[in-house]
Design an enzyme around this catalytic site. Structure first.
Site, PDB file in Angstrom:
ATOM      1  N   LYS A   1       0.371  -1.639   0.157  1.00 30.23           N
ATOM      2  CA  LYS A   1      -0.079  -0.127   0.058  1.00 30.23           C
ATOM      3  C   LYS A   1       1.257   0.953  -0.158  1.00 30.23           C
ATOM      4  O   LYS A   1       2.104   1.550   0.657  1.00 30.23           O
ATOM      5  CB  LYS A   1      -0.622   0.176   1.759  1.00 30.23           C
ATOM      6  CG  LYS A   1      -1.953   0.573   0.971  1.00 30.23           C
ATOM      7  CD  LYS A   1      -2.973   0.279   2.056  1.00 30.23           C
ATOM      8  CE  LYS A   1      -4.052   0.847   2.321  1.00 30.23           C
ATOM      9  NZ  LYS A   1      -4.719   0.502   3.798  1.00 30.23           N
TER      10      LYS A   1
HETATM   11  C1  E4P Z   1      -8.208   1.019   4.277  1.00 30.76           C
HETATM   12  O1  E4P Z   1      -7.764   0.868   3.121  1.00 30.76           O
HETATM   13  C2  E4P Z   1      -8.087   3.105   4.540  1.00 30.76           C
HETATM   14  O2  E4P Z   1      -6.571   2.996   5.463  1.00 30.76           O
HETATM   15  C3  E4P Z   1      -9.193   2.916   5.649  1.00 30.76           C
HETATM   16  O3  E4P Z   1     -10.231   2.255   4.499  1.00 30.76           O
HETATM   17  C4  E4P Z   1      -9.231   4.223   6.419  1.00 30.76           C
HETATM   18  O4  E4P Z   1     -10.819   4.293   6.723  1.00 30.76           O
HETATM   19  P1  E4P Z   1     -10.535   5.299   7.950  1.00 30.76           P
HETATM   20  O5  E4P Z   1     -11.302   6.625   6.938  1.00 30.76           O
HETATM   21  O6  E4P Z   1     -11.997   5.160   8.481  1.00 30.76           O
HETATM   22  O7  E4P Z   1      -9.324   5.517   8.747  1.00 30.76           O
END
Ligand code: E4P
Length: 217
Positions: free
Chosen positions: A83
């Site tokens: 990522k």
């Molecule tokens: C996923 O890859 C993201 O990091 C995550 O969905 C972020 O979610 P949040 O905005 O609830 O922290």
């Protein structure tokens, strides 16, 4: 539509993986911090439970650092998806890692222009954050529609991974648009199974069944 769990919590992953609905996992530095555990061990354990893509996020912000961390994370297991943040260095690293057949999930996407660049960089997944856009009175789901249209126009193979999901309705809206994946907190996956009329209908069936005195087995 594929459903990923957005968590680094091993017990939640183990529990919900039994439902057969978990197609992959996403983590991020905040979720690793919340788990209180070592990132390498945690990703190893998740990959031993789930065979689909498991996103593990780099924490370097420069190209060389992202490449080093990305390769280390990718070496943990063949289903690790590296990522990377949607920055210039992140997309450069995305192109390099993707050229080496390493899956990349480009995260922190908040605009269609950014999503277009991630697809051009060869990302396997683009993660638009719908909830965080909604939080600032923008329309997160409209961004998903825009990206879907752009990707269809050019036949990009990058999968749209709807992130920052806040509700069951977000999952439904993303599915109506035709997003490839939604990554959702464990609580929301559990909620998706439930409907009050299912509970009531089942209770009524059981009550009526008892009056028959029968047993199927
Ligand atoms: C996923 O890859 C993201 O990091 C995550 O969905 C972020 O979610 P949040 O905005 O609830 O922290």
């Amino acid at each position: 539509m594929k459903l990923f769990l957005d968590t680094a919590d091993i017990s939640e992953i183990t529990d919900l993986n039994r439902t057969g609905m978990v197609d992959g996992i996403t983590t991020n530095p905040s979720l690793i911090a919340k788990s209180g555990r070592n990132i390498i061990q945690t990703i190893e354990e998740i990959c031993a439970i789930v065979s689909g893509p498991v996103s593990a996020e780099v924490t370097a912000t420069d190209y060389d650092g992202m490449m080093q961390e990305g390769r280390k994370l990718a070496n943990i297991s063949s289903n690790v998806t590296v990522k990377l943040p949607l920055t210039e260095d992140g997309l450069r690293a995305c192109a390099s890692l993707s050229a080496d057949d390493i899956m990349v999930n480009v995260t922190l996407c908040f605009s269609a222009a950014q999503a277009l660049l991630a697809a051009k960089a060869g990302a396997s997944f683009i993660s638009p954050f719908v909830g965080r856009l909604d939080d600032i009175c923008s329309d997160g789901m409209n961004l998903i529609s825009e990206i879907a249209e752009i990707y269809a126009n050019y036949d990009f193979s990058t999968e749209i991974l709807v992130a920052s999901v806040r509700s069951v309705q977000d999952v439904v809206d993303a599915a109506i648009i035709g997003a490839d994946v939604a990554t959702i907190p464990p609580k929301i996956l559990s909620q998706m199974f439930k409907h009050p009329l299912t509970d009531k209908g089942l209770a009524d069936f059981m009550t009526d069944w008892k009056t028959t005195g029968q047993s199927i087995l």
